[in-house]
Design a protein around this motif. Structure first.
Motif, short mmCIF file in Angstrom:
data_model
loop_
_atom_site.label_atom_id
_atom_site.label_comp_id
_atom_site.label_asym_id
_atom_site.label_seq_id
_atom_site.Cartn_x
_atom_site.Cartn_y
_atom_site.Cartn_z
N GLN A 193 0.84 -1.20 0.00
CA GLN A 193 0.00 0.00 0.00
C GLN A 193 0.87 1.25 0.00
OE1 GLN A 193 -3.64 0.28 2.19
NE2 GLN A 193 -3.46 -1.79 2.97
N HIS A 229 -4.34 1.19 7.36
CA HIS A 229 -5.47 1.57 6.50
C HIS A 229 -6.68 0.65 6.72
CE1 HIS A 229 -2.47 3.53 3.46
NE2 HIS A 229 -2.60 4.22 4.59
N GLN A 248 -6.72 -2.42 7.71
CA GLN A 248 -6.48 -3.84 7.47
C GLN A 248 -5.43 -4.35 8.44
OE1 GLN A 248 -6.08 -5.07 3.34
NE2 GLN A 248 -6.91 -3.13 2.63
N TYR A 306 -2.27 -7.05 9.14
CA TYR A 306 -1.24 -7.82 8.45
C TYR A 306 -0.37 -8.54 9.48
CZ TYR A 306 -2.41 -4.88 4.43
OH TYR A 306 -3.07 -4.23 3.42
#
Length: 253
Positions: A157, A175, A177, A179
């Protein structure tokens, strides 16, 4: 006989009383009807006046609306003909700095991940020593910016001026999300300058010590081609404002 006269007089008085009552009742009914008629007439006249007033008001509003539409059209024409446009190079530089333009070029790629939880590591170190922390990622990103990176991505990103990420435990929040490791950073720029900036980063120098001791994950390599996709949405400003008396077009030049 006196009793008969009294009875007859009472009947006469009763008849007269009834007549008077009937007369008064009829008079009141007639008066009420006349009053109602007059009230209805006033209401009808009031409704007609209201309709005339609102019709006039509506006509005035329609006239005002037409005048405003004409003013907007005139101002739009003035804006289209008098406002300057950004020079092409400034427009491209702005889009690049905001991350709104995809770029491709030489650069570097680095990856960071947690150390293995071996018996030796768990016996000698705390679990906190075995994971990649937020400051480690921030150190890598700051070093690449300092080394002249022109564009950068984190987990694929685009990193923009308003990008914010957090590490909670061993996961990354970016953002909206989540990970898990490995955490991958790619940067477009002069590979030699970027490599030198990473080598000279105090934060990453400490990280490298843990790489040697507990085997924290680390991978770094120069790349012939790195692509940084455009950001999915333009950054928005909530608190930043332009200083008064600032000519934006002069600044752009």
């Amino acid at each position: 006989m006196s009793s008969a006269i009294t009875t007859r007089s009472a009947r006469i008085r009763t008849a007269v009383s009834v007549g008077v009552v009937l007369f008064l009742a009829l008079w009141m009914i007639r008066a009420s009807a006349e009053t109602a008629d007059s009230q209805n007439t006033r209401q009808s006249e009031g409704l007609a006046d209201l309709i005339r007033t609102e019709s006039t008001r509506q006509a005035d509003l329609i006239t005002t609306l037409g005048e405003l539409e004409t003013s907007v059209a005139d101002m739009t024409k003035i804006a289209e003909t008098t406002l300057p446009t950004l020079p092409t190079n400034v427009e491209k530089a702005t889009a690049l700095s905001l991350g709104m333009q995809e770029v491709t070029g030489p650069g570097v790629r680095l990856a960071m991940w947690d150390a293995p939880q071996t018996e030796d590591n768990l016996a000698r170190f705390t679990p906190d020593d075995l994971v990649v922390h937020q400051q480690d990622l921030q150190g890598a990103i700051n070093a690449l910016w300092a080394g002249g990176a022109e564009a950068m991505t984190l987990q694929g990103q685009r990193v923009t001026p308003t990008t914010a990420f957090r590490c909670v435990g061993n996961v990354l929040l970016l953002h909206g999300q989540v990970y898990s490791p490995p955490f991958v950073v790619e940067a477009v720029g002069d590979p030699s300058a970027l490599t030198e900036a990473v080598d000279n980063s105090p934060v990453l120098q400490v990280y490298q010590q843990y790489v040697d001791v507990v085997q924290l994950g680390w991978e770094f390599a120069e790349q012939e081609s790195v692509t940084a996709p455009a950001a999915s949405r333009a950054p928005s400003l909530k608190y930043a404002t332009v200083p008064e008396d600032t000519d934006l077009w002069q600044v752009a030049d």
